[in-house]
Scaffold this active site. Structure first.
Site, PDB file in Angstrom:
ATOM      1  N   PRO A  62     -65.472   2.893  16.792  1.00 34.18           N
ATOM      2  CG  PRO A  62     -63.713   1.507  17.433  1.00 34.18           C
ATOM      3  CD  PRO A  62     -64.158   2.940  17.455  1.00 34.18           C
ATOM      4  CE  LYS A  99     -74.202   1.368  12.028  1.00 35.80           C
ATOM      5  NZ  LYS A  99     -74.840   0.323  11.222  1.00 35.80           N
ATOM      6  CE1 TYR A 127     -69.998  -4.189  19.383  1.00 37.32           C
ATOM      7  CE2 TYR A 127     -71.250  -6.079  18.603  1.00 37.32           C
ATOM      8  CZ  TYR A 127     -70.521  -4.941  18.345  1.00 37.32           C
ATOM      9  OH  TYR A 127     -70.304  -4.545  17.044  1.00 37.32           O
TER      10      TYR A 127
END
Length: 393
Positions: A293, A297, A200
């Site tokens: 997103p 979850k 990320y």
């Protein structure tokens, strides 16, 4: 036709609910508007929490998941040109697994058909009736014939655009919604993943995510405008943007290029309705809630919903009354709002908001630094990412 539980929708929520009910000796019929090939082949993201893996394994549909899934024991947060690993397993004893949603659907369909449970595809004109009575029914058309399905209970697992939530009278539900001022431009590429774990990235140009579908298929996302014209993003531009947002301080990028197989734009929104019930109709999965997103979850919340609902229905059919069914919405929503909070937090932490405020950018970097350097901060992220425990009924 008559059954105990009529299920509208053959996505992960509807299929898993039917599977759990079958194991408890409860009859159900599943009605699905799309064809079986469409349902099984529609490629969707798939990051499974530890609890989702455990329930699929414990109910006998986890064999292929364990053969083909990619377990991950950490994730990387990349910002200011540096990567920082969050050791999910080291902090929580749990892990996550990459396994596509469509693969979960295939496994559940195979299990359903193996024991002959009614599963009707390409059903048309579905409507739900008499929801506030003890005798709800579903009308539909299948193979050119009009049909009526009488039920004790209806489970609305038909997604955000389905008919079940829309059938609830006006004024019963309260909707909570947030639409984010950005979207994700995603690609699926025939290339090795950038890393064996997800990356990320927070960058001044916007968010980026490097993930995978397998050891030979990479899935990448970059933050873009909600109204982005995909035609303005040729492959070379996408790769250049990914390299820029993922590069370290020396300009090196972990991204591996390859033929782009798919390309699309995903909107970012949060949505919840309360309550998740009207009479004998119970909503589950995307019919009741949508999450951005970022926190991975969506499918996991659908699984958590139907575990709570299946447990309540089993108690009902064993003569233990309506208490757990009456508590279903309240129980499910406690977990849903915690997942919404985490997804909102992750989204705000990693994305560039309109205007590119330098102060906000510095605050985001400071919070990322805290999360990665503090045991408490890392543990909070890890606990939420691998999945919180189910709420007690």
């Amino acid at each position: 036709m008559r059954t105990q539980v009529g299920i509208v929708g053959a996505g992960p929520a509807g299929l898993l609910l039917a599977h759990l009910l079958h194991r408890a000796g409860i009859e159900s019929v599943i009605l699905e508007a799309k064809s079986r090939p469409y349902v099984e082949e529609r490629i969707r993201a798939g990051l499974l929490e530890q609890g989702t893996v455990d329930i699929l394994t414990g109910t006998g549909v986890g064999d292929r998941l364990h053969r083909e899934g990619l377990p991950h024991e950490g994730i990387e947060l990349r910002f200011d040109g540096q990567g920082h690993r969050i050791p999910l397993t080291g902090l929580t004893g749990k892990r996550v697994t990459i396994y596509g949603q469509q693969e979960v659907v295939k496994d559940l369909i195979a299990a359903r058909l193996s024991h002959g449970g009614p599963l009707l595809f390409e059903v048309e004109a579905v409507e739900v009736h008499e929801l506030d009575s003890d005798y709800p029914r579903i009308t539909y058309r299948h193979e050119g014939r009009d049909q009526v399905l009488h039920c004790d209970v209806i489970a609305g697992c038909d997604g955000f655009h389905g008919v079940c939530r829309e059938a609830i009278p006006e004024g019963v539900l309260r909707a909570y919604e947030r639409v984010y001022p950005f979207a994700w431009l995603g690609i699926l590429a025939a290339a090795p993943p950038a890393s064996h774990e997800l990356i990320y990235a927070r960058h001044e140009r916007g968010f980026a995510l490097a993930t995978m579908r397998s050891n030979t298929l990479a899935r990448h996302y970059i933050q873009c405008r909600p109204d982005e014209d995909i035609g303005e993003w040729p492959d070379d531009r996408i790769w250049a943007e990914l390299h820029a947002r993922m590069a370290d301080r020396d300009g090196r990028s972990p991204i591996n290029e390859g033929p782009v197989l798919q390309k699309g734009v995903t909107a970012m929104r949060s949505f919840v309705v309360e309550p998740m019930r009207f009479g004998r109709l119970f909503l589950a999965g995307d019919a009741a809630h949508i999450v951005p997103p970022t926190g991975a979850k969506g499918m996991n919340l659908a699984v958590a919903d139907v575990i709570v609902l299946a447990r309540a229905l089993e108690a009902f059919y064993r003569g233990k009354g309506m208490a757990l069914l009456d508590a279903y919405s309240r129980t499910a929503l406690r977990r849903i709002w915690k997942a919404q909070r985490f997804s909102w937090w992750m989204t705000g932490l990693l994305h560039r908001f309109d205007g590119g405020d330098p102060f906000e950018h510095k605050v985001q970097l400071a919070e990322l630094d805290y999360v990665c350097s503090s045991d408490a901060g890392s543990r909070t992220l890890a606990e939420n990412y691998v999945g919180l425990p189910l709420e007690p009924g």
